[in-house]
Design an enzyme around this catalytic site. Structure first.
Site, short mmCIF file in Angstrom:
data_model
loop_
_atom_site.label_atom_id
_atom_site.label_comp_id
_atom_site.label_asym_id
_atom_site.label_seq_id
_atom_site.Cartn_x
_atom_site.Cartn_y
_atom_site.Cartn_z
N GLY A 9 -8.71 6.55 5.12
CA GLY A 9 -8.07 5.38 4.52
C GLY A 9 -8.48 5.22 3.08
O GLY A 9 -9.54 5.68 2.67
N VAL A 10 -7.65 4.55 2.29
CA VAL A 10 -7.90 4.49 0.85
C VAL A 10 -7.71 3.09 0.28
O VAL A 10 -7.93 2.85 -0.90
CB VAL A 10 -6.99 5.53 0.14
CG1 VAL A 10 -5.52 5.13 0.25
CG2 VAL A 10 -7.38 5.74 -1.30
N GLU A 69 -9.32 0.21 0.49
CA GLU A 69 -10.40 -0.72 0.16
C GLU A 69 -11.52 -0.09 -0.68
O GLU A 69 -12.19 -0.78 -1.43
CB GLU A 69 -11.02 -1.31 1.44
CG GLU A 69 -9.98 -1.57 2.51
CD GLU A 69 -9.95 -2.98 3.08
OE1 GLU A 69 -10.69 -3.84 2.62
OE2 GLU A 69 -9.13 -3.20 3.99
N THR A 111 0.80 -1.21 0.00
CA THR A 111 0.00 0.00 0.00
C THR A 111 0.84 1.27 0.00
O THR A 111 0.34 2.33 -0.37
CB THR A 111 -0.89 0.00 1.26
OG1 THR A 111 -0.06 -0.42 2.35
CG2 THR A 111 -2.03 -0.97 1.11
N ASN A 163 -0.23 10.90 -0.05
CA ASN A 163 0.67 10.74 -1.19
C ASN A 163 -0.17 10.38 -2.41
O ASN A 163 -0.68 9.27 -2.51
CB ASN A 163 1.71 9.64 -0.88
CG ASN A 163 2.69 9.44 -2.03
OD1 ASN A 163 2.37 9.61 -3.21
ND2 ASN A 163 3.91 9.05 -1.69
N PRO A 164 -0.37 11.32 -3.33
CA PRO A 164 -1.27 11.07 -4.47
C PRO A 164 -0.84 9.87 -5.32
O PRO A 164 -1.70 9.22 -5.94
CB PRO A 164 -1.17 12.36 -5.29
CG PRO A 164 -0.67 13.40 -4.35
CD PRO A 164 0.18 12.68 -3.34
N THR A 221 0.81 6.92 -4.26
CA THR A 221 0.46 5.65 -3.62
C THR A 221 -1.05 5.53 -3.44
O THR A 221 -1.61 4.44 -3.54
CB THR A 221 1.18 5.48 -2.26
OG1 THR A 221 0.90 6.61 -1.44
CG2 THR A 221 2.69 5.35 -2.44
MO1 MOS Z 1 -8.37 -5.91 4.29
S1 MOS Z 1 -9.66 -7.25 3.44
O1 MOS Z 1 -9.21 -5.67 5.76
O2 MOS Z 1 -6.82 -6.61 4.35
#
Ligand code: MOS
Length: 750
Positions: A710-711, A713, A475, A638-639, A641
């Site tokens: 967070g990004v 999911e 990630t 960070n645009p 990542t």
């Molecule tokens: Mo994510 S499916 O919670 O690694």
């Protein structure tokens, strides 16, 4: 106070700080470890899906030169069953709460029935092929959800939430609604298909185990493995500095690693286990199959008066996992009457586990397809339908959102795809001999936030080492934590090294649920802030410093210098301060815990997914022409990542929509496509231009120190529905069963 000014690293589109190590092969992945004297282990999986082992004949296997051990249920080390403690900071969790090789019973094809260890991988494989295992088959095995549906059972809570909720009176509202959509949507078992295989390298020294395991959670793995082995958690160190893809499939500890560790202890030698690609399918986890019944009731103007979302998802016979399809349904639209319910259906497969946007990804396929059906039935634009049901406050709670810019997501993504040109009539748009269609869906993913710890150590040479037992699951954790630390310490990026992936480091939560940036990030910021404050205090309290007696609040640390805020020439190098005090380093720990905003606000991230497809009427082939999506997930650290995460999530959704499906033989219940040749995932040729818009609006409520949520999911939420809705707009065929294969489409087109 003393917060560095000027151009900062957070917010910059920096390349990964670990990119060089990855492309040169210097990155040490778990499977790269080869301790002195290592024995190589292979697993043998059950040939039957339900029954028991009745004959084990190990003689031929044991006689293969170089064989060190043939371990079956008849001679395996005893292992404890590990209770799941779903505390993502301090807890423990096996993916499958069923220690292998503890008895002859078999519950799924591919279940571990033997481990062979030898001097070489080749000898181990050859010996495994000579191991004679006979099993008897019990009747009644099932791998498909519909067959097993009568076995469904309820689980009151999952992921810390009630699995049943009820607000208002949906049945009455549905009975009185002018328009009702009531449909069933289904999704198959899917696999994470990470490039890196599962396995572990286990090495004992005295009573201390070091386990190199590809995992998203070194701390949880350490506690889980220790509990299974019956040793103190302090004596199990889990190390994993790089991960070749996790997506949830490496979030929970694997019991085959515990077997490797136990056998290594008995042999008095390190053991390295690498699963085959085929074995990853039953043993590496999966997303369960789902059956989802959705009912929507609406007024003539499209305002929702009732939502029912009831889902069934597969689990194994040995443990319970639940796909929480309806959790996001509770948060998405303003509607007074809502019920959600979930049920587990045991089948003869390995135990499922979280897979990218667990719950939201299949759940949004059902809900957002149903909304599209409602929009079509009402003759209403799908975006307009969503705006008419926009939730200004958190549904069910009435709390304000920490931040929500979903309307802007709809508007910007619609603009980017050219939504205004869409003809709402199916089959109205053509490109050459292909039918063209546009579809959209909403994306939502909750903010998760968990306690975390970090350590910052400023060295006398003006560099720093900052650490936390988190993971970089591809990630960009190494990169964003280095950016945060460099900014807070006032150092150049190159002067900061971030360490992770070792359970001996300060404790961090599982790198799951898109929680790392907004949990570990604040802990890193806090540790670095503490070091910086000590450094400034040292400088101004030192008669030999150019900053002697300068007011602390008018001192900054920037680019490796401690200096006066309004007179940068007055100052000195960070290293000079430490050297003059004879300090080898300045070290501080930082701790983060989620605060009161968890009670006072609704916390979500948001997005709008738009897709354009072209469908060949003669072959049923769907080609994606474009994807354009906009996301609101707080400040973008960070645009580069972040964009990578969003595009990756969208690719996951393309696979879900069009390709991915685990198949099982209906007689033997063995996997039919357990390999990357048969289990189809999108490749470059399947992926069109993907335009990703990031609103980049800081959310200082959900993230007081960083403004970032967070990004990891959300890119995977809604995209399957957007594609299915585009296919309907193109063809007039509604496919409610993923994946949308040519066979299913042709059936509708004929
Ligand atoms: Mo994510 S499916 O919670 O690694």
């Amino acid at each position: 106070m003393n917060v560095p000014t000027g151009p900062l690293y957070v917010g910059q589109a920096l390349s990964r700080v670990d990119a060089g190590r990855k492309v040169t092969g210097a990155a040490d992945y778990a499977h790269d470890r080869l301790p002195e004297g290592v024995g190589h282990a292979v697993l043998v999986g059950s040939p039957v899906a339900k029954g028991r082992i009745v004959v084990v004949d190990a003689a031929a296997a044991e006689s293969v030169p170089g064989v060190l051990a043939v371990v079956t249920h008849e001679n395996a080390p005893r292992l404890n069953k590990v209770e799941r403690v779903m505390d993502l900071f301090a807890g423990q969790s096996p993916q499958e709460n069923f220690p292998p090789l503890q008895g002859p019973e078999v519950h799924y094809a591919g279940q571990v029935v033997a481990m062979v260890v030898a001097e070489t991988v080749e000898a181990a494989r050859f010996a495994a092929s000579r191991l004679r295992i006979e099993a008897e088959t019990d009747p009644g095995a099932a791998t498909d959800l519909d067959t097993a549906l009568p076995r469904a059972y309820d689980v009151p809570q999952f992921f810390g939430q009630d699995t049943r909720t009820r607000q208002g009176d949906p049945e009455a509202a549905l009975a009185s609604a002018l328009v009702v959509v009531r449909q069933t949507y289904t999704t198959p078992i899917e696999h994470h298909a990470a490039m890196e295989l599962h396995g572990a390298v286990a090495a004992w020294e005295g009573g201390e185990l070091t386990l190199y395991e590809p995992t998203q959670w070194v701390g949880g793995a350490s506690r889980t493995v220790a509990a299974a082995l019956g040793v103190p958690a302090e004596s199990v160190r889990v190390v994993n500095r790089f991960l070749g893809g996790g997506f949830g499939g490496k979030g929970m500890a694997k019991m085959h690693s515990v077997v490797a560790a136990a056998v290594a202890r008995e042999l008095g030698r390190p053991v390295k286990l690498t699963l085959t690609r085929e074995q990853v399918f039953p043993l590496g986890g999966s997303r369960p199959a789902t059956r989802q019944e959705v009912a929507l009731g609406a007024e003539r103007d499209g305002r929702l008066i009732a939502i029912e979302h009831e889902s069934w998802s597969t689990t194994s016979e040995v443990d319970t996992y639940l796909e929480t399809c309806g959790f996001a349904t509770r948060e998405l639209y303003a509607c007074p009457n809502v019920t959600t319910a979930h049920h587990a259906v045991p089948v003869n497969t390995g135990t499922p586990c979280p897979m990218r946007a667990p719950g939201e990804a299949p759940g949004s396929f059902a809900l957002e397809s149903a909304l599209d059906e409602l929009a079509h039935g009402l003759g209403l634009d799908p975006v307009e339908l969503r705006l008419r049901n926009y939730a200004d406050l958190e549904p069910g709670h009435g709390r304000p959102w920490s931040d929500k810019n979903l309307k802007e997501c709809y508007a910007r993504a619609a603009q980017a795809i050219g939504w205004a040109k869409r003809d709402p009539c199916p089959r109205a748009q053509r490109k050459g001999r292909k039918l063209v269609g546009l579809g959209m869906a909403t994306a939502i993913y909750p903010v998760f936030q968990v306690a975390a710890e970090a350590r910052a150590r400023l060295l006398a040479d003006g560099t720093a080492v900052v650490s936390s037992a988190t993971a970089d699951i591809g990630t960009g954790t190494y990169t964003i934590m280095t950016q945060i630390a460099a900014d807070r310490l006032g150092l150049l990026l190159d002067a900061v090294r971030f360490e992770l992936g070792d359970s001996d480091l300060p404790r961090a939560p599982a790198a799951v649920g898109a929680l790392t940036a907004n949990s570990v990030g604040p802990a890193v910021a806090s540790a670095c802030d503490a070091v910086r404050r000590r450094l400034v205090r040292l400088a101004v309290g030192d008669g030999a410093s150019p900053l002697a007696n300068w007011p602390e609040e008018r001192v900054v640390v920037a680019a490796g210098r401690v200096q006066a805020t309004d007179d940068p020439a007055r100052g000195e190098a960070v290293s000079a301060v430490l050297r003059r005090h004879g300090l080898a380093h300045l070290e501080e720990e930082g701790r983060f815990a989620p605060g009161g905003w968890w009670q006072t606000h609704g916390l979500q991230t948001w997005g709008a997914q738009f897709a354009e497809v072209a469908v060949d009427e003669d072959t049923g082939e769907v080609r994606l022409r474009r994807v354009a999506s906009a996301f609101d997930f707080g400040r973008v650290l960070n645009p580069k990542t972040a964009r990578n995460q969003l595009v990756g999530g969208i690719l996951f959704g393309i696979g879900m929509a069009l390709l991915e499906e685990a198949s099982f033989d209906p007689q033997s219940h063995r996997p039919l496509n357990a390999g990357l040749g048969g289990y189809l995932v999108p490749v470059q040729a399947d992926v069109p231009e993907v335009e990703v818009i990031m609103l980049d609006k800081p959310d200082w409520v959900a993230s007081p120190s960083l403004g970032a949520k967070g990004v990891g999911e959300i890119g995977n939420v809604g995209i399957a529905a957007a594609i299915a809705n585009a296919v309907f707009n193109a063809t007039g065929v509604r496919v409610r069963d993923l994946p949308i294969t040519p066979e299913k489409l042709l059936t509708g087109l004929l």
